[in-house]
Design an enzyme around this catalytic site. Structure first.
Site: not given
Ligand code: PLP
Length: 462
Positions: A111-112
């Site tokens: 998700f980063k």
């Protein structure tokens, strides 16, 4: 929009300054002076929009004054074009009232990428105006570093140095994503220490103001407000897809540094009907213990199969403490001093406020493995160990509103743990199939501030 420090003694900044600064000079973290509100109609109007358009509407009030509308639209467009799914953050169903928000279709499969790809573009746009050069230094337990390198590699005006714990605390896929990019402005540093040690040296560098100014240090860890901001978007898009604003939702978030779940707290503060935000921790459960006992006391980190959550010093927690203590910078500063001496007890008022917003739970290693196996058996879906921690905790926090569990990494990023639990080896998406063939480039460094500063001075482009 103005940004203020959680410790109350650093200058008030614009979005651009807060983004390029990272940690405030008083050691605090920047937060918006006021959280902009979205009306029910504005939220309802997000339904069915492309992710990029929703992102524009949500992010705009926070960055107005720094970027023009066209600049922001262009940055968002470029940020998400490399994602492997047209919805960017698709939802899949795990059980009748339980949904998985897949946040792992970006270039490094975690998700980063949502935040890092966007801030890469925002940094580039801001720096191009002045020709200023900056040095980005980050500490990572695996995913932040690979996402930062992917987002900043080859960009002009930027050198990027990433500190990660030496040895097998980062997975091979994570390490290779950091060590294989060939761009000259990328420096992967394997440090002798765990993630908390990497993060502590990073903070030391920011607190050395002379060094900070000399190399124009900028931070992209989740302490950077711009990262939190980018993550607010998928809370809105997923909730709207499930019926918000008429229907509320719950979120369960695999938590380490508290950046991702803090973005959910901001979404709620903007007006999104979030019935509950559930903090899911692995065996490194300081945040869960804090909510249960009111005592915030780090213990040693125990390496787990969800390494991106192997954290005891949870930096962004300071942002929520700031609100829990009525935005009194002095109170936060006093707590952080106590933390340096071993930990602190929350006031009853602060604890009550935290409990109004957050639930919490933990998953042991055995529970994490059992959850990976069970989800595979009941849905055919392979999930990564971080996601599994949150699925297990989510199941203990079901309520009236549908539950959305954040799927924070692709299972192929953690193939050993997933295969051990299910007998299935998750495949990397075809677009990154050559990862294991590329040569690696990495520098081993000691857990020592002066040596790190020397290395950065010598190796950044002048
Ligand atoms: C970083 C990360 C987390 C923890 O997120 P925080 O914002 O640090 O709480 C969870 N899962 C994965 C896969 C991560 O990379």
């Amino acid at each position: 929009m103005e940004y203020i420090s959680t410790r109350g003694r650093a200058p008030v900044l614009t979005f651009e300054q807060a983004m390029l600064t990272g940690l405030a000079r008083d050691g605090g973290l920047y937060v918006p002076a006021e959280v902009p509100q979205m009306s029910a109609d504005e939220i309802a109007a997000l339904e069915g929009l492309p992710y990029e358009e929703a992102a524009f509407r949500i992010v705009w009030p926070f960055v107005e004054g720094t970027f023009t509308e066209d600049e922001l639209r262009d940055c968002i467009e470029r940020a998400y074009q490399g994602f492997g799914h047209v919805a960017r953050a698709p939802l899949v169903q795990l059980a009748p009232s339980h949904f998985l928000l897949e946040l792992f279709h970006g270039p490094t499969l975690a998700f980063k990428d949502f935040a890092m790809q966007l801030i890469g573009q925002l940094f580039q746009t801001a720096l191009a105006r002045t020709g200023q050069r900056i040095t980005i230094v980050g500490a990572t337990s695996g995913d932040t570093g690979s996402a930062a390198i992917e987002a900043f590699k080859g960009l002009e005006n930027v050198d990027v140095f990433i500190l990660f714990p030496d040895g097998d605390r980062v997975s091979e896929v994570q390490r290779r994503q950091m060590t294989t990019p060939a761009e000259e402005n990328v420096h992967a540093l394997a440090m002798d220490g765990d993630f908390d040690a990497c993060q502590a040296r990073l903070k030391d560098m920011f607190n050395d103001h002379a060094f900070r100014d000399e190399v124009a240090l900028a931070g992209v860890n989740s302490i950077n407000w711009a990262r939190v901001l980018a993550q607010v978007v998928y809370y809105f898009t997923s909730a709207v897809a499930l019926g918000a604003p008429e229907r509320a939702v719950r979120f369960c978030v695999p938590t380490g540094n508290f950046g991702d779940i803090f973005a959910g707290y901001i979404a709620r503060g903007m007006g999104l009907p979030v019935e509950r935000l559930v903090i899911a921790t692995n065996q490194n459960d300081i945040l869960h213990r804090t909510l249960v006992t009111g005592e915030h006391r780090p213990e040693g980190v125990e390496p787990s199969i969800s390494p991106s959550m192997d954290i005891q010093i949870s930096s962004n927690f300071e942002r929520v403490l700031f609100d829990a203590y009525d935005r009194e910078g002095n109170a936060v500063e006093a707590l952080m001093e106590e933390l340096g001496d071993g930990g602190f007890a929350l006031s009853q008022g602060a604890l009550d406020r935290l409990r109004e917003n957050f639930g919490s739970g933990r998953a042991s290693e055995a529970e994490t493995r059992a959850t990976i196996r069970r989800v595979f058996e009941t849905t055919g879906q392979l999930i990564c160990p971080h996601t599994a921690v949150a699925v297990k905790v989510a199941e203990e926090h079901m309520g009236r509103a549908p539950m959305v569990t954040l799927g924070t990494a692709h299972p192929a990023k953690f193939p050993v743990a997933v295969e051990a639990a299910t007998g299935q080896r998750p495949a990397l998406p075809p677009r990154m199939a050559d990862l294991f063939d590329l040569p690696e480039r990495v520098t081993a460094v000691p857990n020592d501030l002066a040596s790190l500063q020397h290395l950065i001075r010598e190796n950044r482009s002048k």
